[in-house]
Design a protein around this motif. Structure first.
Motif, PDB file in Angstrom:
ATOM      1  N   ILE A 168      -7.339  -3.676   4.980  1.00 34.26           N
ATOM      2  CA  ILE A 168      -6.598  -2.487   5.406  1.00 34.26           C
ATOM      3  C   ILE A 168      -7.236  -1.857   6.629  1.00 34.26           C
ATOM      4  O   ILE A 168      -6.563  -1.438   7.567  1.00 34.26           O
ATOM      5  CB  ILE A 168      -6.543  -1.453   4.267  1.00 34.26           C
TER       6      ILE A 168
ATOM      7  N   TYR B 113       1.673   3.678   3.462  1.00 38.68           N
ATOM      8  CA  TYR B 113       0.823   2.955   4.420  1.00 38.68           C
ATOM      9  C   TYR B 113       0.816   3.636   5.787  1.00 38.68           C
ATOM     10  O   TYR B 113      -0.233   3.767   6.411  1.00 38.68           O
ATOM     11  CB  TYR B 113       1.331   1.520   4.553  1.00 38.68           C
TER      12      TYR B 113
ATOM     13  N   HIS C 258      -9.832  -3.408   0.988  1.00 36.54           N
ATOM     14  CA  HIS C 258     -10.032  -2.348   1.973  1.00 36.54           C
ATOM     15  C   HIS C 258     -10.491  -2.896   3.317  1.00 36.54           C
ATOM     16  O   HIS C 258     -10.203  -2.315   4.362  1.00 36.54           O
ATOM     17  CB  HIS C 258     -11.031  -1.317   1.443  1.00 36.54           C
TER      18      HIS C 258
ATOM     19  N   TYR D 144       0.852  -1.188   0.000  1.00 36.73           N
ATOM     20  CA  TYR D 144       0.000   0.000   0.000  1.00 36.73           C
ATOM     21  C   TYR D 144       0.885   1.233   0.000  1.00 36.73           C
ATOM     22  O   TYR D 144       1.831   1.336   0.768  1.00 36.73           O
ATOM     23  CB  TYR D 144      -0.919   0.023   1.233  1.00 36.73           C
TER      24      TYR D 144
END
Length: 211
Positions: free
Chosen positions: A196, A142, A193, A139
């Motif tokens: 995440i 991040y 997502h 990512y």
């Protein structure tokens, strides 16, 4: 027998007064088509030996030795790794003469071996090598950009909500009356997502979009 009649076909919903809005098509004798096909099939096994390596991509179904294997070579070379290659002639591959095709995932190359560890699919191989050489970025930003990214995420997801709302008021799919690859892509994005942002509040946001 060797004559061809060229006809032009107008493109749909285009201005017929412009020459560029027509498609040419050659009508030739059927016997010639059969003869050309026979010659092409006879030459097919010989093409790799007749055409240089930098032109193999113009041969049907050839993705190696350049193609999808090239990015794998680049990351290996850039990190000073040594490797060997076994290039399979595509005539043998599609002719059933290569036993590896039965083992290959989806019946496709390239295959990558790191000791006893074997992988298929070029993107999978690249992700593995990226992690191995410390060049895999899961990512962007991040640590430093997550808070800002999360705050702006509802605005980004609203675009998908608008698209969904236009198709049966959001009760079906992105487009049409049956699932398509667009729905699978959106589902994959939402799953990423969820990984995440494992907070329950965000799950509710995603689920409301996914329905």
């Amino acid at each position: 027998m060797l004559e061809a009649h060229i006809k032009v076909i107008p493109k749909e919903d285009k201005d017929a007064s412009l020459v560029t809005n027509y498609r040419p098509i050659s009508l030739i004798n059927v016997d010639v088509k059969i003869y050309v096909k026979i010659l092409a099939n006879r030459l097919l096994p010989l093409l790799p030996s007749l055409i240089s390596l930098d032109q193999l991509l113009f041969i049907k179904s050839v993705c190696l030795p350049i193609g999808r294997g090239e990015s794998i070579r680049l990351i290996l070379a850039d990190n000073g790794a040594k490797w060997t290659e076994d290039v399979i002639q595509f005539a043998d591959w599609f002719g059933g003469k290569c036993p590896l095709k039965k083992e290959a995932v989806f019946g496709q190359l390239p295959q990558f071996s790191d000791g006893d560890f074997v992988l298929y699919q070029s993107n999978t191989i690249l992700r593995y090598l990226g992690r191995k050489f410390g060049e895999y970025i899961a990512y962007h930003c991040y640590e430093t950009g997550m808070e800002k990214y999360e705050k702006d995420l509802p605005n980004q997801l609203s675009a998908f909500e608008r698209i969904l709302s236009k198709n049966s008021n959001g009760t079906k799919f992105l487009v049409g009356d049956k699932i398509s690859y667009a729905d699978y892509n959106l589902l994959d994005v939402l799953h990423c997502h969820l990984n995440i942002f494992p907070k329950p509040a965000f799950h509710h946001k995603v689920i409301s979009v996914n329905i």
